[in-house]
Design a protein around this motif. Structure first.
Motif, PDB file in Angstrom:
ATOM      1  N   PHE A 104      13.871  -1.470  14.744  1.00 19.23           N
ATOM      2  CA  PHE A 104      12.791  -1.725  13.796  1.00 19.23           C
ATOM      3  C   PHE A 104      11.434  -1.308  14.363  1.00 19.23           C
ATOM      4  O   PHE A 104      11.079  -0.136  14.214  1.00 19.23           O
ATOM      5  CB  PHE A 104      12.822  -3.188  13.348  1.00 19.23           C
ATOM      6  N   TYR A 155      13.811   7.449  -1.960  1.00 21.49           N
ATOM      7  CA  TYR A 155      12.786   6.446  -2.196  1.00 21.49           C
ATOM      8  C   TYR A 155      11.561   6.936  -2.970  1.00 21.49           C
ATOM      9  O   TYR A 155      10.837   6.127  -3.528  1.00 21.49           O
ATOM     10  CB  TYR A 155      12.315   5.863  -0.854  1.00 21.49           C
ATOM     11  N   ARG A 189       0.030  -6.631   8.938  1.00 22.63           N
ATOM     12  CA  ARG A 189      -0.836  -7.482   8.106  1.00 22.63           C
ATOM     13  C   ARG A 189      -0.110  -8.772   7.756  1.00 22.63           C
ATOM     14  O   ARG A 189       1.087  -8.921   7.970  1.00 22.63           O
ATOM     15  CB  ARG A 189      -1.244  -6.754   6.838  1.00 22.63           C
ATOM     16  N   ASP A 191       0.262 -11.708   4.391  1.00 21.47           N
ATOM     17  CA  ASP A 191       0.596 -11.508   2.976  1.00 21.47           C
ATOM     18  C   ASP A 191      -0.506 -10.799   2.194  1.00 21.47           C
ATOM     19  O   ASP A 191      -0.224  -9.933   1.372  1.00 21.47           O
ATOM     20  CB  ASP A 191       0.883 -12.863   2.306  1.00 21.47           C
ATOM     21  N   ARG A 211      11.421   0.939   3.146  1.00 23.53           N
ATOM     22  CA  ARG A 211      10.931  -0.096   2.238  1.00 23.53           C
ATOM     23  C   ARG A 211       9.487  -0.472   2.530  1.00 23.53           C
ATOM     24  O   ARG A 211       8.812  -1.076   1.688  1.00 23.53           O
ATOM     25  CB  ARG A 211      11.814  -1.348   2.328  1.00 23.53           C
ATOM     26  N   LEU A 212       9.011  -0.125   3.747  1.00 26.70           N
ATOM     27  CA  LEU A 212       7.622  -0.443   4.089  1.00 26.70           C
ATOM     28  C   LEU A 212       6.647   0.549   3.456  1.00 26.70           C
ATOM     29  O   LEU A 212       5.448   0.250   3.354  1.00 26.70           O
ATOM     30  CB  LEU A 212       7.429  -0.445   5.614  1.00 26.70           C
ATOM     31  N   ASN A 215       3.611  -0.246   1.217  1.00 20.60           N
ATOM     32  CA  ASN A 215       3.343  -1.671   1.395  1.00 20.60           C
ATOM     33  C   ASN A 215       2.560  -1.976   2.657  1.00 20.60           C
ATOM     34  O   ASN A 215       2.083  -3.091   2.841  1.00 20.60           O
ATOM     35  CB  ASN A 215       4.665  -2.451   1.416  1.00 20.60           C
ATOM     36  N   LEU A 216       2.478  -0.975   3.519  1.00 21.43           N
ATOM     37  CA  LEU A 216       1.668  -1.112   4.724  1.00 21.43           C
ATOM     38  C   LEU A 216       0.923   0.207   4.914  1.00 21.43           C
ATOM     39  O   LEU A 216       1.332   1.249   4.388  1.00 21.43           O
ATOM     40  CB  LEU A 216       2.548  -1.423   5.938  1.00 21.43           C
TER      41      LEU A 216
ATOM     42  N   LEU B   8       5.757  -7.203   8.172  1.00 21.71           N
ATOM     43  CA  LEU B   8       6.951  -6.387   8.275  1.00 21.71           C
ATOM     44  C   LEU B   8       8.283  -7.055   8.005  1.00 21.71           C
ATOM     45  O   LEU B   8       8.839  -7.736   8.843  1.00 21.71           O
ATOM     46  CB  LEU B   8       7.027  -5.813   9.689  1.00 21.71           C
ATOM     47  N   ALA B   9       8.812  -6.758   6.883  1.00 22.69           N
ATOM     48  CA  ALA B   9      10.068  -7.374   6.473  1.00 22.69           C
ATOM     49  C   ALA B   9      11.212  -6.995   7.384  1.00 22.69           C
ATOM     50  O   ALA B   9      11.558  -5.845   7.501  1.00 22.69           O
ATOM     51  CB  ALA B   9      10.392  -6.885   5.081  1.00 22.69           C
ATOM     52  N   LEU B  11      14.462  -6.683   7.649  1.00 21.11           N
ATOM     53  CA  LEU B  11      15.870  -6.485   7.322  1.00 21.11           C
ATOM     54  C   LEU B  11      16.593  -5.985   8.544  1.00 21.11           C
ATOM     55  O   LEU B  11      17.782  -6.239   8.733  1.00 21.11           O
ATOM     56  CB  LEU B  11      16.006  -5.499   6.185  1.00 21.11           C
ATOM     57  N   ALA B 291       5.696 -11.913  -2.303  1.00 25.28           N
ATOM     58  CA  ALA B 291       4.424 -12.348  -1.728  1.00 25.28           C
ATOM     59  C   ALA B 291       3.866 -11.290  -0.778  1.00 25.28           C
ATOM     60  O   ALA B 291       2.664 -11.214  -0.566  1.00 25.28           O
ATOM     61  CB  ALA B 291       4.601 -13.668  -0.987  1.00 25.28           C
ATOM     62  N   PHE B 292       4.758 -10.469  -0.240  1.00 21.94           N
ATOM     63  CA  PHE B 292       4.304  -9.469   0.729  1.00 21.94           C
ATOM     64  C   PHE B 292       4.357  -8.048   0.159  1.00 21.94           C
ATOM     65  O   PHE B 292       3.446  -7.250   0.363  1.00 21.94           O
ATOM     66  CB  PHE B 292       5.160  -9.551   1.993  1.00 21.94           C
ATOM     67  N   TYR B 293       5.426  -7.735  -0.529  1.00 17.77           N
ATOM     68  CA  TYR B 293       5.651  -6.363  -0.982  1.00 17.77           C
ATOM     69  C   TYR B 293       4.944  -6.120  -2.308  1.00 17.77           C
ATOM     70  O   TYR B 293       5.297  -6.716  -3.324  1.00 17.77           O
ATOM     71  CB  TYR B 293       7.143  -6.086  -1.133  1.00 17.77           C
ATOM     72  N   VAL B 294       3.981  -5.234  -2.291  1.00 18.87           N
ATOM     73  CA  VAL B 294       3.285  -4.917  -3.536  1.00 18.87           C
ATOM     74  C   VAL B 294       4.060  -3.873  -4.340  1.00 18.87           C
ATOM     75  O   VAL B 294       3.961  -3.807  -5.554  1.00 18.87           O
ATOM     76  CB  VAL B 294       1.845  -4.433  -3.260  1.00 18.87           C
ATOM     77  N   THR B 295       4.836  -3.043  -3.657  1.00 17.25           N
ATOM     78  CA  THR B 295       5.649  -2.024  -4.322  1.00 17.25           C
ATOM     79  C   THR B 295       7.067  -2.109  -3.780  1.00 17.25           C
ATOM     80  O   THR B 295       7.387  -1.513  -2.749  1.00 17.25           O
ATOM     81  CB  THR B 295       5.080  -0.611  -4.056  1.00 17.25           C
ATOM     82  N   PRO B 296       7.935  -2.862  -4.437  1.00 14.30           N
ATOM     83  CA  PRO B 296       9.300  -2.963  -3.917  1.00 14.30           C
ATOM     84  C   PRO B 296       9.966  -1.599  -3.929  1.00 14.30           C
ATOM     85  O   PRO B 296       9.731  -0.798  -4.846  1.00 14.30           O
ATOM     86  CB  PRO B 296       9.979  -3.924  -4.891  1.00 14.30           C
ATOM     87  N   PRO B 297      10.769  -1.314  -2.910  1.00 15.11           N
ATOM     88  CA  PRO B 297      11.388   0.016  -2.868  1.00 15.11           C
ATOM     89  C   PRO B 297      12.343   0.252  -4.038  1.00 15.11           C
ATOM     90  O   PRO B 297      12.491   1.383  -4.500  1.00 15.11           O
ATOM     91  CB  PRO B 297      12.135   0.026  -1.532  1.00 15.11           C
ATOM     92  N   LYS B 299      15.312   0.585  -4.145  1.00 14.93           N
ATOM     93  CA  LYS B 299      16.528   1.284  -3.726  1.00 14.93           C
ATOM     94  C   LYS B 299      16.852   0.862  -2.310  1.00 14.93           C
ATOM     95  O   LYS B 299      16.002   0.378  -1.572  1.00 14.93           O
ATOM     96  CB  LYS B 299      16.291   2.804  -3.709  1.00 14.93           C
ATOM     97  N   VAL B 300      18.087   1.131  -1.935  1.00 24.46           N
ATOM     98  CA  VAL B 300      18.453   0.863  -0.550  1.00 24.46           C
ATOM     99  C   VAL B 300      19.325   2.008  -0.050  1.00 24.46           C
ATOM    100  O   VAL B 300      20.237   2.467  -0.736  1.00 24.46           O
ATOM    101  CB  VAL B 300      19.125  -0.522  -0.412  1.00 24.46           C
TER     102      VAL B 300
END
Lengths: 315, 315
Positions: A104, A155, A189, A191, A211-212, A215-216, B8-9, B11, B291-297, B299-300
């Motif tokens: 990560f 993406y 950052r 939230d 996925r970031l 968002n960052l 930073l999420a 996953l 609360a954190f992600y302003v633009t969810p991806p 997709k995965v």
């Protein structure tokens, strides 16, 4: 025996190009792929390489040596300016890499500002701003170069290279952004979207965490010394934070290259992504050495071919 | 200050689940994403986890500790059988990790069989075969499970999970194969497609080198101790081979878990990829913490969510 050392097409070698540039110019043994990559690069023309602006280079000194990062003020002008301010105030000197999470990120900041720190000891940001408008994306502008990668992406509607960084675009939303590939440098950052100010930074050390994206704020990428981050011991605490302060890696200092004596500045060049040589590298990634590859991938992912970097001899 | 540790999420934390499983059950501080992941896993049912067959587990002992790998005989029966033969002949004991290339692979084999080695000292393969029919792909068969990932992929017509490994399929060619994600275990080879025999193995330690898919035989993946490989010093020779023998990391031994005394066997469970819990994890990756992600991806990627592993208490 006919096994082994040959193997595995090393496009990833590109990230190691500083090493390559410093190593003998003979092709690696039994390494036709990297041979062809080295050969493609050897046939490049001087104009295809650019020397980064020393105002955009950060030089971080760790006990193990230096890590050099290129900032991209075109994509994140507010954050790059704030980071330069912090660096020039020597904000980072004596702080530490506080978090290394396998596959990560590696992250540095003021440990006193993290959970478990002592809020009364938090280092002052000085003249740097505490909050900044997010620069998760940037409007698509004609002043920003765009080298489209036609292979597609999971993406983003479009991917390519801009300012020689891996990037993506969504024309429908008039947005472009730098992509979280291996080696990307981003602004941590909380939230609140405006809570990133550059006093906490991270570098991607694993699979591209796409996925970031958006968002960052990505501010640049590592162009030398990546393995000084990727080999750091992983933190055993939650999220890869080190459980014990003694486990952290101290940051001796961070400087803007322009502020260093000329002899200490990195002497690095970056391959221009609109160059014919980079185009050839992409094509070699899609259709690598036929002697080894029975099924060429035919496609290349935006994070699959790091933009080459080369070390020049000390001037 | 409202910065930093939160970020930073994670996953990617999933790959570290052995650590997570051993850590306090409280959610990481300010880590809502991993909180939700830990929460999703905490709500899993016992039947959603499977215990791997100890015949399919390799336990490699390095000076730093053990690395556990799960083999998948369904996808690579010939190679898995040959590797088991080599292990049971103690072929690997005393060999070394000879190559670590940043953002690419860590590889072990008999150094005498590599370039620069002494051919007269090459270790015998014993009863193991020197060449094997390649198992780069496998015919699509109803006996192989398939959990389709509907998000799409750049490199393959279809991706999903099979036997709880990331995998891909091309129905038009009636082919399926295991994918080179972070942690994948593959069989190194020379140019000849049948030259891989399992005496030289590699693990992916960087961005998924998808170009290798269908060109090398993937036999499994690392399920414990990944960071013992990912933090190894990078080799300075061509292709990341160590320039000096002294730089190599010795392999104390490799054993099939079934051959170890029960108390020494890994006590590990793997989340079934057809379970509702894994489905929830994928959905959490597509639409993480608002609360954190302003633009969810939205997709995965097939390599973006490592299949969770958990350590059970010693029985």
């Amino acid at each position: 025996m006919n096994i082994t050392s040959r193997i595995l097409a090393p496009l990833a070698l590109l990230l190691c190009l500083p090493a390559l540039a410093g190593s003998p110019s003979t092709p690696p043994p039994k390494g036709k792929d990297s041979q062809s990559i080295a050969q493609i690069l050897a046939e490049s023309k001087p104009w295809e390489w650019r020397k980064p602006n020393p105002e955009n280079l950060l030089v971080m000194r760790l006990p193990s040596g230096r890590v050099v990062m290129e900032l991209d003020p075109a994509y994140a002008p507010l954050h790059v300016a704030n980071i330069r301010t912090l660096v020039r105030e020597r904000y980072f000197d004596g702080l530490a890499i506080v978090r290394v999470q396998d596959d990560f990120v590696a992250q540095w900041d003021d440990p006193e500002a993290d959970d478990g720190g002592d809020p009364s000891k938090i280092r002052s940001l000085g003249k740097a701003k505490a909050t900044l408008s997010p620069e998760f994306t940037h409007p698509i502008s004609r002043s920003l170069p765009w080298v489209k990668l036609p292979d597609g992406d999971l993406y983003a509607p479009e991917v390519g290279y801009s300012e020689d960084f891996p990037a993506a675009r969504d024309p429908a939303r008039n947005e472009t952004w730098l992509v979280h590939c291996y080696g990307a440098l981003g602004v941590a950052r909380d939230d609140a979207p405006d809570s990133g100010n550059g006093s906490a930074l991270y570098v991607v050390i694993g699979q591209a965490p796409r996925r970031l994206d958006r968002n960052l704020t990505v501010v640049g990428r590592v162009i030398e010394g990546m393995d000084r981050l990727s080999t750091l011991p992983r933190g055993r605490g939650p999220l890869g934070f080190y459980a014990q302060p003694k486990d952290r890696t101290p940051i001796l200092n961070i400087r803007v290259a322009a502020d260093l004596p000329p002899a200490q500045r990195p002497n690095i060049e970056i391959l221009r992504t609109h160059s014919p040589t980079f185009h050839r590298l992409l094509e070699a990634a899609r259709y690598p050495d036929k002697a080894f590859y029975v099924t060429p991938p035919g496609k290349v992912d935006i994070c699959a071919v790091p933009v080459p970097v080369r070390q020049l001899p000390k001037s």
